[in-house]
Motif scaffolding. Structure first.
Motif, PDB file in Angstrom:
ATOM      1  N   ASP A 157      54.886 -44.270  14.751  1.00 22.46           N
ATOM      2  CA  ASP A 157      54.940 -44.703  13.350  1.00 22.46           C
ATOM      3  C   ASP A 157      54.788 -46.213  13.173  1.00 22.46           C
ATOM      4  OD1 ASP A 157      57.405 -45.621  14.096  1.00 22.46           O
ATOM      5  OD2 ASP A 157      58.535 -44.556  12.560  1.00 22.46           O
ATOM      6  N   ASP A 158      54.485 -46.933  14.272  1.00 23.18           N
ATOM      7  CA  ASP A 158      54.111 -48.344  14.135  1.00 23.18           C
ATOM      8  C   ASP A 158      52.641 -48.490  13.787  1.00 23.18           C
ATOM      9  OD1 ASP A 158      56.624 -49.334  14.665  1.00 23.18           O
ATOM     10  OD2 ASP A 158      56.303 -49.345  16.837  1.00 23.18           O
ATOM     11  N   PRO A 189      52.169 -51.687   8.915  1.00 22.20           N
ATOM     12  CA  PRO A 189      51.996 -51.152  10.267  1.00 22.20           C
ATOM     13  C   PRO A 189      51.514 -52.238  11.236  1.00 22.20           C
ATOM     14  CG  PRO A 189      50.190 -50.444   8.854  1.00 22.20           C
ATOM     15  CD  PRO A 189      51.173 -51.148   7.972  1.00 22.20           C
ATOM     16  N   PHE A 228      48.366 -38.883   2.532  1.00 22.34           N
ATOM     17  CA  PHE A 228      49.182 -39.867   1.823  1.00 22.34           C
ATOM     18  C   PHE A 228      50.153 -39.181   0.864  1.00 22.34           C
ATOM     19  CE2 PHE A 228      49.874 -43.536  -1.027  1.00 22.34           C
ATOM     20  CZ  PHE A 228      50.177 -44.477  -0.063  1.00 22.34           C
ATOM     21  N   TYR A 241      54.845 -38.369  -0.994  1.00 27.34           N
ATOM     22  CA  TYR A 241      54.392 -39.128   0.185  1.00 27.34           C
ATOM     23  C   TYR A 241      54.828 -38.483   1.507  1.00 27.34           C
ATOM     24  CZ  TYR A 241      54.018 -42.489  -3.603  1.00 27.34           C
ATOM     25  OH  TYR A 241      53.745 -43.091  -4.808  1.00 27.34           O
ATOM     26  N   THR A 242      55.267 -37.257   1.456  1.00 22.06           N
ATOM     27  CA  THR A 242      55.818 -36.621   2.647  1.00 22.06           C
ATOM     28  C   THR A 242      55.101 -35.296   2.921  1.00 22.06           C
ATOM     29  OG1 THR A 242      57.939 -37.556   1.993  1.00 22.06           O
ATOM     30  CG2 THR A 242      57.988 -35.958   3.762  1.00 22.06           C
ATOM     31  N   ASP A 260      54.130 -38.037  13.236  1.00 21.63           N
ATOM     32  CA  ASP A 260      53.629 -39.394  13.459  1.00 21.63           C
ATOM     33  C   ASP A 260      52.427 -39.438  14.403  1.00 21.63           C
ATOM     34  OD1 ASP A 260      55.395 -40.642  11.786  1.00 21.63           O
ATOM     35  OD2 ASP A 260      56.929 -40.886  13.334  1.00 21.63           O
ATOM     36  N   LYS A 262      62.914 -43.482   5.876  1.00 20.99           N
ATOM     37  CA  LYS A 262      61.474 -43.290   5.714  1.00 20.99           C
ATOM     38  C   LYS A 262      61.183 -42.337   4.561  1.00 20.99           C
ATOM     39  CE  LYS A 262      58.664 -42.718   9.195  1.00 20.99           C
ATOM     40  NZ  LYS A 262      58.069 -42.168  10.427  1.00 20.99           N
ATOM     41  N   VAL A 263      60.203 -42.698   3.768  1.00 22.83           N
ATOM     42  CA  VAL A 263      59.626 -41.760   2.791  1.00 22.83           C
ATOM     43  C   VAL A 263      58.158 -41.659   3.189  1.00 22.83           C
ATOM     44  CG1 VAL A 263      59.086 -41.279   0.383  1.00 22.83           C
ATOM     45  CG2 VAL A 263      61.204 -42.464   0.967  1.00 22.83           C
ATOM     46  N   GLY A 264      57.819 -40.608   3.907  1.00 22.16           N
ATOM     47  CA  GLY A 264      56.458 -40.465   4.415  1.00 22.16           C
ATOM     48  C   GLY A 264      56.093 -41.661   5.273  1.00 22.16           C
ATOM     49  N   PRO A 265      54.985 -42.345   4.943  1.00 21.08           N
ATOM     50  CA  PRO A 265      54.558 -43.477   5.775  1.00 21.08           C
ATOM     51  C   PRO A 265      55.315 -44.770   5.474  1.00 21.08           C
ATOM     52  CG  PRO A 265      53.003 -43.148   3.989  1.00 21.08           C
ATOM     53  CD  PRO A 265      54.022 -42.063   3.859  1.00 21.08           C
ATOM     54  N   PHE A 266      56.142 -44.745   4.445  1.00 17.62           N
ATOM     55  CA  PHE A 266      56.867 -45.957   4.054  1.00 17.62           C
ATOM     56  C   PHE A 266      58.193 -46.034   4.790  1.00 17.62           C
ATOM     57  CE2 PHE A 266      54.456 -44.495   0.311  1.00 17.62           C
ATOM     58  CZ  PHE A 266      53.499 -45.498   0.321  1.00 17.62           C
ATOM     59  N   LYS A 267      58.369 -47.121   5.520  1.00 13.36           N
ATOM     60  CA  LYS A 267      59.585 -47.251   6.337  1.00 13.36           C
ATOM     61  C   LYS A 267      60.363 -48.495   5.916  1.00 13.36           C
ATOM     62  CE  LYS A 267      59.209 -48.074  10.844  1.00 13.36           C
ATOM     63  NZ  LYS A 267      59.041 -47.832  12.297  1.00 13.36           N
ATOM     64  N   ARG A 318      60.315 -57.572   6.250  1.00 20.34           N
ATOM     65  CA  ARG A 318      58.914 -57.223   6.537  1.00 20.34           C
ATOM     66  C   ARG A 318      58.243 -56.571   5.318  1.00 20.34           C
ATOM     67  NH1 ARG A 318      55.445 -57.156  10.735  1.00 20.34           N
ATOM     68  NH2 ARG A 318      54.059 -55.381  10.959  1.00 20.34           N
TER      69      ARG A 318
END
Lengths: 277, 146
Positions: A26-27, A48, A118, A158-159, A164, B51-56, B84
């Motif tokens: 997830d980075d 990211p 997304f 968003y989920t 990942d 985390k909410v999906g890709p948002f961390k 960040r």
């Protein structure tokens, strides 16, 4: 706003791309059209460390139109789908759906896989694809793949079920016997969207509400009511009762419930008229 | 954006909850989003990852007890910032014991400001509710009457 620094990877093939993702987890983020990702990065919501560019992967673009099914590859754009279905009356509703996505710049560079991954709740394609019984295929490092029905793929705003280390490699879209998609839109994104599909491949019928909800929702009671021939108004009201609406700048839950009732009533009448014609 | 929250539970015993509240590691273990708790001057440092999906969101948290009345109530304040993604969050909560009814009531208020708030208040509110629900459910498993 300038994005945070990141490392850009340009793998030559899918295996290499998945290996990088397995290592960075997830980075990292997949980068195809970038229509959602780059916006989020510029807003500072995402930062990211690695972007994995999948636009140039061999065999990863394009749309295959088969008899009764369309296969949209992972890096195929909305415009690719529009071109592939243009002049084919049996795919007119799908063509119209993608002509209505975003604007011409978004359609030219944005991908269907990116749109679904997304999982922006106020989106058109996910609602339509859940109604027609589309399937999303995911791949991960080592050659593992799995397929998930579209109505289960998105689990919240968003989920998704995407891990990942996974990537959407294709979306298979069956052609339903009958489909009507309708939406209400005043701003950039739809306020609500409704889809009604009917045909033997769907066990008779499916009613889906999206965009104003946290995730596209198959309305079970409304679907049963459609199958049993209840009035369009009743089906619309049932669907509006079944879903959890997202309250935001586009309107309250009550307002969106009213829109869904009206849009579904009209969509079902249109479906019946088309069948009658 | 900001919002308030309230939760209630029936207790097995008020002492059980009071002891758990003062066992900070055990209390932090009730939240899957909080880790690495260490004592710090005037409070505790912890790490929040959500985390909410890709948002961390990854924020160091500073947690302190603002006020405490033995076996009656405890006021807690938490502050954190993810530099960040440019997001700040604050939580102020009061846990109240009602020994005569074997009940506990949590009242609080949270605020999220910065870029993550751009996800929209509906999304942030839903995720915050899930975080609070998870914490309260785990706490109830440990000290609730059930």
């Amino acid at each position: 706003m300038i994005t945070e620094p990141f490392e850009l990877h340009r793998p030559a093939n899918l295996d290499e791309a998945l290996a990088i993702k397995a290592e960075t987890g997830d980075d990292s983020a997949w980068y195809a059209g970038g229509t959602e990702l780059l916006l989020a990065m510029k807003m500072g919501v995402m930062a990211p460390d690695h972007l994995i560019d999948i636009k140039r992967l061999s065999g990863f673009t394009g749309v295959e139109v088969n008899d009764g099914t369309i296969v949209v590859n992972g890096a195929a754009t909305h415009a690719d789908i529009i071109r592939a279905t243009a002049g084919r009356p049996e795919w007119e509703s799908l063509n119209a759906l993608f002509r209505g996505v975003g604007n011409s710049r978004v359609r030219a560079s944005g991908t269907l896989a990116g749109n679904l991954a997304f999982a922006e709740p106020r989106s058109d394609p996910a609602c339509y694809l859940a109604a027609v019984g589309a399937t999303v295929t995911l791949a991960s490092s080592g050659g593992a793949t799995r397929s998930i029905p579209m109505d289960e793929f998105i689990v919240g705003p968003y989920t998704t079920q995407l891990e990942d280390t996974e990537l959407i490699v294709k979306v298979e879209i069956p052609r339903p016997s009958e489909i009507v998609y309708s939406r209400f839109k005043t701003l950039e994104r739809p306020t609500v969207g409704v889809a009604v599909a009917r045909g033997p491949e769907l066990d008779t019928a499916r009613v889906v509400v999206g965009a104003g909800t946290y995730a596209p929702t198959v309305c079970q009671r409304a679907t049963a009511a459609l199958a049993s021939g209840e009035s369009p108004r009743q089906i619309g009201e049932l669907a509006a009762e079944e879903v959890e609406f997202m309250e935001d700048v586009t309107g309250s839950a009550d307002y969106k419930a009213h829109l869904v009732t009206v849009l579904l009533e009209r969509a079902i009448r249109q479906l019946s008229e088309e069948v009658g014609a | 954006m900001e919002d308030v929250f309230t939760r209630e539970m029936k207790l097995a015993s008020p002492d059980g909850l009071w002891d758990l509240v003062h066992d900070v590691e055990a209390l932090a273990a009730c939240s899957a989003y909080v880790s690495d708790v260490t004592e710090s001057e005037g409070g505790w440092q912890a790490s929040l990852v959500s985390k909410v999906g890709p948002f961390k969101l990854e924020a160091p948290l500073f947690v302190e007890i603002v006020n405490e009345r033995e076996m009656e109530s405890i006021d807690v304040r938490a502050r954190g910032e993810d530099t960040r993604v440019g997001t700040r969050l604050s939580v102020d909560a009061t846990l109240e014991l009602q020994p005569s009814q074997n009940r506990a009531v949590l009242n609080g208020r949270y605020e999220v400001t910065g870029s993550v708030a751009n996800l929209g208040s509906a999304v942030v509110r839903r995720h915050a509710k899930q975080m609070i629900d998870d914490f309260w459910k785990n706490l109830e498993r440990k000290v609730g009457d059930g």
